[in-house]
Design a protein around this motif. Sequence first.
Motif, PDB file in Angstrom:
ATOM      1  N   ASN A  32     -16.845 -14.960  -2.695  1.00  0.00           N
ATOM      2  CA  ASN A  32     -16.840 -14.708  -4.146  1.00  0.00           C
ATOM      3  C   ASN A  32     -17.437 -13.343  -4.485  1.00  0.00           C
ATOM      4  N   ASP A  33     -17.113 -12.368  -3.643  1.00  0.00           N
ATOM      5  CA  ASP A  33     -17.572 -10.994  -3.870  1.00  0.00           C
ATOM      6  C   ASP A  33     -16.323 -10.148  -4.088  1.00  0.00           C
ATOM      7  N   PRO A  34     -15.839 -10.052  -5.338  1.00  0.00           N
ATOM      8  CA  PRO A  34     -14.510  -9.500  -5.577  1.00  0.00           C
ATOM      9  C   PRO A  34     -14.380  -7.998  -5.384  1.00  0.00           C
ATOM     10  N   ILE A  35     -15.437  -7.214  -5.659  1.00  0.00           N
ATOM     11  CA  ILE A  35     -15.289  -5.762  -5.628  1.00  0.00           C
ATOM     12  C   ILE A  35     -14.902  -5.264  -4.243  1.00  0.00           C
ATOM     13  N   PRO A  36     -15.696  -5.592  -3.150  1.00  0.00           N
ATOM     14  CA  PRO A  36     -15.266  -5.142  -1.817  1.00  0.00           C
ATOM     15  C   PRO A  36     -13.942  -5.771  -1.390  1.00  0.00           C
ATOM     16  N   ALA A  37     -13.656  -6.997  -1.901  1.00  0.00           N
ATOM     17  CA  ALA A  37     -12.376  -7.629  -1.581  1.00  0.00           C
ATOM     18  C   ALA A  37     -11.233  -6.817  -2.174  1.00  0.00           C
ATOM     19  N   ILE A  38     -11.393  -6.396  -3.480  1.00  0.00           N
ATOM     20  CA  ILE A  38     -10.358  -5.587  -4.130  1.00  0.00           C
ATOM     21  C   ILE A  38     -10.137  -4.303  -3.350  1.00  0.00           C
ATOM     22  N   GLN A  39     -11.226  -3.696  -2.882  1.00  0.00           N
ATOM     23  CA  GLN A  39     -11.114  -2.437  -2.143  1.00  0.00           C
ATOM     24  C   GLN A  39     -10.350  -2.633  -0.823  1.00  0.00           C
ATOM     25  N   ALA A  40     -10.697  -3.698  -0.129  1.00  0.00           N
ATOM     26  CA  ALA A  40     -10.055  -3.952   1.170  1.00  0.00           C
ATOM     27  C   ALA A  40      -8.561  -4.201   1.000  1.00  0.00           C
ATOM     28  N   PHE A  41      -8.208  -5.044   0.037  1.00  0.00           N
ATOM     29  CA  PHE A  41      -6.789  -5.333  -0.175  1.00  0.00           C
ATOM     30  C   PHE A  41      -6.036  -4.092  -0.657  1.00  0.00           C
ATOM     31  N   SER A  42      -6.703  -3.269  -1.495  1.00  0.00           N
ATOM     32  CA  SER A  42      -6.059  -2.036  -1.975  1.00  0.00           C
ATOM     33  C   SER A  42      -5.798  -1.093  -0.820  1.00  0.00           C
ATOM     34  N   ASP A  43      -6.781  -0.946   0.092  1.00  0.00           N
ATOM     35  CA  ASP A  43      -6.577  -0.084   1.266  1.00  0.00           C
ATOM     36  C   ASP A  43      -5.435  -0.611   2.129  1.00  0.00           C
ATOM     37  N   TYR A  44      -5.362  -1.945   2.262  1.00  0.00           N
ATOM     38  CA  TYR A  44      -4.280  -2.558   3.046  1.00  0.00           C
ATOM     39  C   TYR A  44      -2.935  -2.199   2.440  1.00  0.00           C
ATOM     40  N   ILE A  45      -2.818  -2.333   1.098  1.00  0.00           N
ATOM     41  CA  ILE A  45      -1.546  -2.078   0.415  1.00  0.00           C
ATOM     42  C   ILE A  45      -1.136  -0.617   0.558  1.00  0.00           C
ATOM     43  N   LYS A  46      -2.121   0.295   0.529  1.00  0.00           N
ATOM     44  CA  LYS A  46      -1.812   1.717   0.677  1.00  0.00           C
ATOM     45  C   LYS A  46      -1.259   2.017   2.068  1.00  0.00           C
ATOM     46  N   LEU A  47      -1.854   1.373   3.080  1.00  0.00           N
ATOM     47  CA  LEU A  47      -1.451   1.640   4.470  1.00  0.00           C
ATOM     48  C   LEU A  47      -0.148   0.941   4.857  1.00  0.00           C
ATOM     49  N   PHE A  48       0.158  -0.144   4.147  1.00  0.00           N
ATOM     50  CA  PHE A  48       1.312  -0.965   4.544  1.00  0.00           C
ATOM     51  C   PHE A  48       2.610  -0.208   4.344  1.00  0.00           C
TER      52      PHE A  48
ATOM     53  N   GLN B 201     -14.555   4.417  14.885  1.00  0.00           N
ATOM     54  CA  GLN B 201     -13.301   5.142  14.645  1.00  0.00           C
ATOM     55  C   GLN B 201     -12.138   4.172  14.434  1.00  0.00           C
ATOM     56  N   ASN B 202     -11.248   4.556  13.540  1.00  0.00           N
ATOM     57  CA  ASN B 202      -9.943   3.916  13.379  1.00  0.00           C
ATOM     58  C   ASN B 202      -9.961   2.574  12.661  1.00  0.00           C
ATOM     59  N   HIS B 203     -11.143   2.010  12.371  1.00  0.00           N
ATOM     60  CA  HIS B 203     -11.095   0.697  11.741  1.00  0.00           C
ATOM     61  C   HIS B 203     -10.617   0.772  10.303  1.00  0.00           C
ATOM     62  N   GLU B 204     -10.687   1.989   9.696  1.00  0.00           N
ATOM     63  CA  GLU B 204     -10.199   2.133   8.328  1.00  0.00           C
ATOM     64  C   GLU B 204      -8.675   2.050   8.259  1.00  0.00           C
ATOM     65  N   ASN B 205      -8.012   2.311   9.357  1.00  0.00           N
ATOM     66  CA  ASN B 205      -6.550   2.252   9.397  1.00  0.00           C
ATOM     67  C   ASN B 205      -6.026   0.969  10.045  1.00  0.00           C
ATOM     68  N   ASN B 206      -6.918   0.010  10.263  1.00  0.00           N
ATOM     69  CA  ASN B 206      -6.561  -1.241  10.938  1.00  0.00           C
ATOM     70  C   ASN B 206      -6.163  -2.280   9.889  1.00  0.00           C
ATOM     71  N   LEU B 207      -4.866  -2.546   9.751  1.00  0.00           N
ATOM     72  CA  LEU B 207      -4.389  -3.476   8.730  1.00  0.00           C
ATOM     73  C   LEU B 207      -5.014  -4.864   8.881  1.00  0.00           C
ATOM     74  N   ARG B 208      -5.107  -5.335  10.112  1.00  0.00           N
ATOM     75  CA  ARG B 208      -5.675  -6.666  10.324  1.00  0.00           C
ATOM     76  C   ARG B 208      -7.120  -6.713   9.853  1.00  0.00           C
ATOM     77  N   LEU B 209      -7.860  -5.645  10.185  1.00  0.00           N
ATOM     78  CA  LEU B 209      -9.265  -5.584   9.805  1.00  0.00           C
ATOM     79  C   LEU B 209      -9.411  -5.569   8.281  1.00  0.00           C
ATOM     80  N   LEU B 210      -8.550  -4.807   7.603  1.00  0.00           N
ATOM     81  CA  LEU B 210      -8.616  -4.728   6.144  1.00  0.00           C
ATOM     82  C   LEU B 210      -8.289  -6.079   5.506  1.00  0.00           C
ATOM     83  N   MET B 211      -7.251  -6.772   5.999  1.00  0.00           N
ATOM     84  CA  MET B 211      -6.900  -8.085   5.456  1.00  0.00           C
ATOM     85  C   MET B 211      -8.034  -9.073   5.677  1.00  0.00           C
TER      86      MET B 211
END
Length: 669
Positions: A552-568, A532-542
């Motif tokens: 060098n795995d850009p797709i999940p990296a793009i997703q993580a940073f995008s989720d971070y930007i949405k929550l910020f 629970q709650n790790h999807e809303n954890n900014l530190r975890l997403l960064m």
Amino acid sequence: MSGEEIKVLKQQANKDNAPNYTLYQAGLAYKQEGKIKKSLDILEKAQRHLPSFVLLGDIYQEERKLPDSIGFSYYVKATEAIYPLRTKEDSAAKIAANLKAGHAYYQGKGIQADTTLAIKHYFVAYDMASEESKPFLDTIKNIIQYIPELSLLPSSEEYLANRGYVEYLEISGNRMITPSNSKKEIQQGISYLEQLSEKGNTKAMLRLGLLYKKGIDGKLLADQRKAILYLLKAYNHGDEVATMTLDNLDIRTFIDQDHIDYLRYMADRYQDPKSFFRLYEKYKEGKDVTQDYKKALNYCKDAAYFEYVPAIIALATIYEEGYPALPKKLTLDERYQRALELYTKAAHLNDHYAKFKVGYFYENGLSVPTNLGEAIKWYLVAATEGVDPAKVRLYALQDKIPQFIDKGDFTYVQFLASQPNVDSDVYLTLGKYYMNKKSAVCEEWLLKAANKENEEAVMILADLYTTNTIGIPQDPLRAKTFYHRALNLNVHQADLELAALYCYFSPAFTDGPNPYMMALEHLNRYKNKNLQNHENNLRLLMLSGDIYLKLNDPIPAIQAFSDYIKLFSIDQDDEPFKLFEALYKRGEALFLAQKYDAIHYEADIALSRLEEFKGTSIFKPTEYNYIKGQWFYLQAKVDFAQNKNGCTKIIQAKTMGVDVDSRYLNVCE
């Protein structure tokens, strides 16, 4: 002489103009034969002959039928003779005449007794290098009282100096200490001044100090230690010249700093509390001085006045236990009151033992009402500072401590930490206290808590070894060890911290498996344990984005940073720099994924948002330029990837402080 020789001698003596020596020998022969009248007749014919005068005096003094006064007059006649002494016999007669005149005056034989004149004649004989008069002089008590009426020669003055008379020690000493005198004479003069110094003569002390300071032409070697010792004595007797001289000397190099005169000097000249206190100890014990309790007490008070803690404690003890020099009118309660005041003063000056004593006075109601709470407070402070008697009292009062002391009281916690079988939370409390104080001492207490398997202490230590704060050196390997210890204690947060450790401190883990794979492993473990709650954890997403970017795995990296930007939310987070960091990292991930068009779009968005902060206090100019430069750099890399010239942006990026890859610099410069 034979009988015939004596007969001839007598015949010659009866002739007119017989020599003095013949008359003397004949008179002596007649005296020995008992022919006193004949002896007198012959001797009285002698002219200006000292031995004859002395012999005539002897006859008149010895013969009962003859008047002693006539005999005395012959002695005086011999002593007053002013003609030259041509023979040894003349000198011997002169000495004998003075001795006999001295005896006559001293005994009142043939003349009225007069001790002064007796001494005068004895000294004349003494000055003629006769030791015969010394025994008679030695028998005269208080001889000095007769001296003012006499005029003495140097040898007589030396006699009086040798008998220890102050005036003549000084006169003879000063006269003998001149460069023209022999080394032996100078040494004798020094001896006189030393005796004078021992009698408390300030002038002698000063002269000796100055003499030893410079020496005398090889006849008296300079001796700085002796010079300073005598100058210190002179200073302590109030001599101003000694004061000025000592001010220019390196005293401590030559003098034992426990010497009584040095201590007196330091106490008086510099008001040195340590010297006052040492003087107290010496007078109390009678060491190097005559024991004097009153002086000791005064010196102790002087040292205490300057807040010298050992003196304050000693003075408090004096009032508490009693002391010979204390005023007898002081009552026991008055003494205890004064003792408590002094112990309290020492306690506030941070003396550990004094803190125990203050507690003791409050516990036992000595000059104050009994106050167990106050006593326990003082005992706790003293106990934490290592005072064993305080620990003993706390052990005896342990059941009553909770009535007066809060469990979280820092001093109480310190005391508990010094006891056996301590709960780990006690160590943890101390560790967190010192950590808040930014003190590296926290490590010691946290380690003690960690060694008792305290989860929080283990995690705090791991964090400290990661962050390099409060003076504890950064040590990623040690941090890793403690995070694993935390995992063994079922602290799930340790997985997230290990993921960050492997990701951001990868150079420390080059000897093992790929640190980024290890980071991903611990990250996934953390996610699996915390559904629970790790999807809303900014530190975890960064962190997720950073790990995938490093792999060098850009797709999940793009997703993580995008989720971070949405929550910020800038409104909720006071660090907008992190938003731009996430935007740029998403741009880097897009570059890895070769989504070049998206990068230009991202750059426009980022730079547009960045303009909103231009000129505000949120970003410093250097920070603003750096963020802008990052995007120029990323856009330039896209241009080069698409076979376009990106040099303009490369130069702009470098100018704005961005670290540009040398491959691009080689092309553009």
